[in-house]
Design a protein around this motif. Structure first.
Motif, PDB file in Angstrom:
ATOM      1  N   SER A 349       0.823  -1.211   0.000  1.00 15.80           N
ATOM      2  CA  SER A 349       0.000   0.000   0.000  1.00 15.80           C
ATOM      3  C   SER A 349       0.860   1.266   0.000  1.00 15.80           C
ATOM      4  CB  SER A 349      -0.933  -0.008   1.214  1.00 15.80           C
ATOM      5  OG  SER A 349      -0.161  -0.165   2.377  1.00 15.80           O
ATOM      6  N   SER A 350       2.077   1.184   0.554  1.00 16.80           N
ATOM      7  CA  SER A 350       2.930   2.372   0.636  1.00 16.80           C
ATOM      8  C   SER A 350       3.726   2.611  -0.661  1.00 16.80           C
ATOM      9  CB  SER A 350       3.909   2.180   1.798  1.00 16.80           C
ATOM     10  OG  SER A 350       4.543   0.911   1.685  1.00 16.80           O
ATOM     11  N   CYS A 351       3.516   1.766  -1.651  1.00 16.75           N
ATOM     12  CA  CYS A 351       4.352   1.812  -2.862  1.00 16.75           C
ATOM     13  C   CYS A 351       3.587   2.474  -4.009  1.00 16.75           C
ATOM     14  CB  CYS A 351       4.720   0.368  -3.217  1.00 16.75           C
ATOM     15  SG  CYS A 351       5.712   0.183  -4.676  1.00 16.75           S
ATOM     16  N   THR A 352       4.205   3.453  -4.646  1.00 16.17           N
ATOM     17  CA  THR A 352       3.541   4.115  -5.787  1.00 16.17           C
ATOM     18  C   THR A 352       3.531   3.171  -6.995  1.00 16.17           C
ATOM     19  OG1 THR A 352       5.640   4.998  -6.533  1.00 16.17           O
ATOM     20  CG2 THR A 352       4.347   6.405  -5.065  1.00 16.17           C
ATOM     21  N   ARG A 353       2.674   3.498  -7.956  1.00 19.35           N
ATOM     22  CA  ARG A 353       2.596   2.657  -9.157  1.00 19.35           C
ATOM     23  C   ARG A 353       3.919   2.701  -9.925  1.00 19.35           C
ATOM     24  NH1 ARG A 353      -2.211   0.584  -9.343  1.00 19.35           N
ATOM     25  NH2 ARG A 353      -3.785   1.693  -8.144  1.00 19.35           N
ATOM     26  N   THR A 354       4.550   3.862  -9.904  1.00 21.36           N
ATOM     27  CA  THR A 354       5.840   3.974 -10.616  1.00 21.36           C
ATOM     28  C   THR A 354       6.858   3.012 -10.006  1.00 21.36           C
ATOM     29  OG1 THR A 354       5.345   6.303 -10.870  1.00 21.36           O
ATOM     30  CG2 THR A 354       7.609   5.632 -11.315  1.00 21.36           C
ATOM     31  N   MET A 355       6.931   3.026  -8.669  1.00 19.69           N
ATOM     32  CA  MET A 355       7.917   2.152  -8.022  1.00 19.69           C
ATOM     33  C   MET A 355       7.552   0.686  -8.233  1.00 19.69           C
ATOM     34  SD  MET A 355       9.408   2.050  -4.155  1.00 19.69           S
ATOM     35  CE  MET A 355       9.862   3.737  -4.038  1.00 19.69           C
ATOM     36  N   TYR A 356       6.259   0.388  -8.191  1.00 17.85           N
ATOM     37  CA  TYR A 356       5.844  -1.002  -8.394  1.00 17.85           C
ATOM     38  C   TYR A 356       6.174  -1.456  -9.826  1.00 17.85           C
ATOM     39  CZ  TYR A 356       3.061  -5.289  -8.073  1.00 17.85           C
ATOM     40  OH  TYR A 356       2.657  -6.602  -8.067  1.00 17.85           O
ATOM     41  N   LEU A 380      15.441   4.993 -12.221  1.00 15.94           N
ATOM     42  CA  LEU A 380      15.329   5.564 -10.873  1.00 15.94           C
ATOM     43  C   LEU A 380      15.599   7.070 -10.896  1.00 15.94           C
ATOM     44  CD1 LEU A 380      15.089   2.668  -9.755  1.00 15.94           C
ATOM     45  CD2 LEU A 380      16.729   3.276  -7.996  1.00 15.94           C
ATOM     46  N   GLU A 381      16.576   7.453 -11.713  1.00 13.71           N
ATOM     47  CA  GLU A 381      16.912   8.882 -11.773  1.00 13.71           C
ATOM     48  C   GLU A 381      15.741   9.697 -12.320  1.00 13.71           C
ATOM     49  OE1 GLU A 381      21.752   8.486 -12.000  1.00 13.71           O
ATOM     50  OE2 GLU A 381      20.663   8.972 -13.831  1.00 13.71           O
ATOM     51  N   VAL A 382      15.011   9.106 -13.234  1.00 15.41           N
ATOM     52  CA  VAL A 382      13.816   9.797 -13.756  1.00 15.41           C
ATOM     53  C   VAL A 382      12.751   9.839 -12.658  1.00 15.41           C
ATOM     54  CG1 VAL A 382      11.935   9.658 -15.463  1.00 15.41           C
ATOM     55  CG2 VAL A 382      14.299   9.140 -16.149  1.00 15.41           C
ATOM     56  N   ALA A 383      12.559   8.707 -11.968  1.00 15.98           N
ATOM     57  CA  ALA A 383      11.510   8.623 -10.936  1.00 15.98           C
ATOM     58  C   ALA A 383      11.792   9.570  -9.769  1.00 15.98           C
ATOM     59  CB  ALA A 383      11.394   7.183 -10.439  1.00 15.98           C
ATOM     60  N   ILE A 384      13.072   9.752  -9.437  1.00 11.59           N
ATOM     61  CA  ILE A 384      13.437  10.626  -8.307  1.00 11.59           C
ATOM     62  C   ILE A 384      12.870  12.039  -8.512  1.00 11.59           C
ATOM     63  CG2 ILE A 384      15.414  11.923  -7.343  1.00 11.59           C
ATOM     64  CD1 ILE A 384      17.006   9.347  -7.328  1.00 11.59           C
ATOM     65  N   LYS A 385      12.867  12.477  -9.771  1.00 13.75           N
ATOM     66  CA  LYS A 385      12.470  13.861 -10.065  1.00 13.75           C
ATOM     67  C   LYS A 385      11.052  14.164  -9.585  1.00 13.75           C
ATOM     68  CE  LYS A 385      15.564  14.282 -13.975  1.00 13.75           C
ATOM     69  NZ  LYS A 385      15.668  13.933 -15.368  1.00 13.75           N
ATOM     70  N   THR A 386      10.177  13.168  -9.650  1.00 10.26           N
ATOM     71  CA  THR A 386       8.785  13.429  -9.259  1.00 10.26           C
ATOM     72  C   THR A 386       8.416  12.707  -7.954  1.00 10.26           C
ATOM     73  OG1 THR A 386       8.157  11.585 -10.659  1.00 10.26           O
ATOM     74  CG2 THR A 386       7.929  13.797 -11.627  1.00 10.26           C
ATOM     75  N   ALA A 387       9.415  12.111  -7.314  1.00  7.82           N
ATOM     76  CA  ALA A 387       9.097  11.329  -6.105  1.00  7.82           C
ATOM     77  C   ALA A 387       8.752  12.235  -4.928  1.00  7.82           C
ATOM     78  CB  ALA A 387      10.296  10.452  -5.746  1.00  7.82           C
ATOM     79  N   ASP A 388       7.971  11.677  -4.019  1.00 14.28           N
ATOM     80  CA  ASP A 388       7.527  12.416  -2.835  1.00 14.28           C
ATOM     81  C   ASP A 388       8.684  12.513  -1.829  1.00 14.28           C
ATOM     82  OD1 ASP A 388       6.284  13.410  -0.597  1.00 14.28           O
ATOM     83  OD2 ASP A 388       4.471  12.191  -0.850  1.00 14.28           O
TER      84      ASP A 388
END
Ligand SMILES: Nc1ncnc2c1ncn2[C@@H]1O[C@H](COP(=O)(O)OP(=O)(O)OP(=O)(O)O)[C@@H](O)[C@H]1O
Length: 422
Positions: A349-356, A380-388
């Motif tokens: 439940s704590s995992c975003t769709r991007t991370m999943y 990951l570098e792309v995901a970091i940009k929009t991560a919470d």
């Protein structure tokens, strides 16, 4: 015609003459041969005795080599302990060191290691200790980790331990790998001296984040999605480094990542990478917790860096659940059957769709379908940009290490050093 004549003319005395000729062959020739043989034997014996005498009087390293003060390895070779694989004449540590001159440069004088502060745990070679080491600046000392080779150690173990130090030397420096500071191998007990990554392993850190602990020794026990990516990216950099050297780690998991107060992550537990280095593959019978392993590892097929990528997906799961055991509903021994049904873990439940989505790419059955560490890092570098970076990950239940160990399929002793101390 001549032959016939000879036979006809042959008399009794002629036959006797022939017999006499044969007696000459039967008696004289063997006697001659035996004499030659005895002479040769005598010469060989004389040469042998002379060589023995010369050796007794010749001063040589084998005889004069100082006995290691703490314990002579030949004691083990006599069958009193450890694995004995080499003949007596090769049993002194000095002989091993003679074969590994590179280690001479790494020697840390023992008197520089002032005191052992604590024993952290029992590692694969023996006790892992925290100690103080004096530096060139006499007023300052720094904390280091000593990996000791347990005693009594067999010759094979000594060789392996020295080889492991050389492996560290071969790897060289990388920000995300635990650094070798030196070694004490000129006599027993043998030590590998490593940098101290004070805050210990990531699994204990994740468990502590579940508690109401805000900060300790400069480390903030809060984790956000962005920080999960940040730690993950560093682990991937370490894997890329290993891959460049045609190696892989073999046991990527939160328990094998050390963490500093600035959230620098360092991969440790390089025992299997050392096996890949020495033997080209993982061959040890050492049990690796099954729930972290890629299908090809579980099926005992050749594996490589993409098996690490599978485990990296499990590591992401560990981080985002603050150290939950993987596949909580599956007994460790049934994990292969579970995966063979093409089942993977559901999205926590704590995992975003991007991370999943990233996790799922790591858990593709065929290794060729999984991304490389580099491709993964770029994702990951792309995901970091929009991560919470605001919402702190929270799990209300505290971990009961014994329960965790049973569900995860891990020996409990190998787990909860830091956690139990809080
Ligand atoms: N450099 C270090 N700084 C702080 N703690 C460390 C360090 N090295 C090891 N430890 C502690 O010891 C534990 C075991 O370490 P590690 O897995 O490297 O040892 P090992 O059993 O010798 O494994 P391997 O033979 O695979 O390297 C770690 O989880 C960590 O708690």
């Amino acid at each position: 015609m001549g032959m016939t004549r000879m036979l006809l003319e042959c008399s009794l005395s002629d036959k006797l003459c022939v017999i006499q000729e044969k007696q000459y062959e039967v008696i004289i020739v063997p006697t001659f041969l035996v004499t030659i043989f005895l002479i040769l034997l005598g010469v060989i014996l004389w040469l042998f005795i002379r060589e023995q005498r010369t050796q007794q009087h010749r001063p040589g390293p084998r005889d004069t080599a100082p006995v290691p003060p703490s314990r002579d390895l030949s004691w083990e070779a006599a069958g009193h302990g450890g694995n004995v694989a080499l003949p007596l004449k090769e049993t002194s540590v000095e002989n091993f060191l003679g074969a590994t001159p590179d280690l001479a440069k790494l020697q840390v004088p023992r008197e520089q290691l002032s005191e052992v502060v604590e024993q952290i745990c029992n590692g694969s070679y023996g006790p892992i200790l925290r100690a103080n080491m004096n530096t060139e600046d006499a007023s300052k000392s720094k904390s280091v980790i000593l990996k000791a080779l347990k005693e009594p150690a067999g010759l094979h173990e000594v060789q392996d331990f020295l080889g492991r130090i050389q492996f560290h030397q071969y790897l060289g420096k990388h920000k995300n790998l635990v650094q070798l500071e030196g070694c004490c191998t000129e006599k027993l007990p043998l030590y590998m001296v490593l940098e101290d990554v004070v805050h210990g392993d990531l699994l204990n850190f994740l468990w502590t984040c579940r508690r109401d602990v805000m900060t300790m020794d400069g480390l903030l026990y809060d984790l956000t999605e962005k920080q999960v990516y940040h730690i993950g990216k560093q682990v991937l950099l370490a894997l890329e480094f290993l891959q460049d050297k045609h190696l892989f780690h073999g046991d990527v998991a939160a328990r094998n990542i050390l963490i500093q107060s600035d959230l620098t992550a360092k991969l440790c537990g390089l025992g299997l990478a050392y096996e890949v280095y020495t033997r080209g593959a993982i061959s040890s019978t050492q049990t690796i917790p099954l729930k972290w392993l890629a299908p090809e590892r579980l099926l005992l097929r050749p594996a490589g860096i993409r098996a690490d990528v599978w485990s990296f997906g499990i590591l992401l799961y560990e981080m985002v659940t603050l150290g939950a055991p993987p596949y909580p509903e599956v007994p460790p021994a049934s994990i292969l059957q579970h995966l063979q049904k093409r089942k993977i873990m559901k999205r926590p439940s704590s995992c975003t769709r991007t991370m999943y989505g990233i996790m799922k790419s790591c858990w593709r059955w065929h290794e060729a379908g999984r991304p490389s560490p580099r491709e993964l890092r770029l994702r990951l570098e792309v995901a970091i940009k929009t991560a919470d970076d605001k919402a702190v990950l929270q799990v209300p239940e505290l971990v009961v290490p014994e329960l965790y160990a049973a569900v995860a399929g891990i020996r409990v002793e190998s787990l909860f050093y830091n956690y139990s101390m809080l």
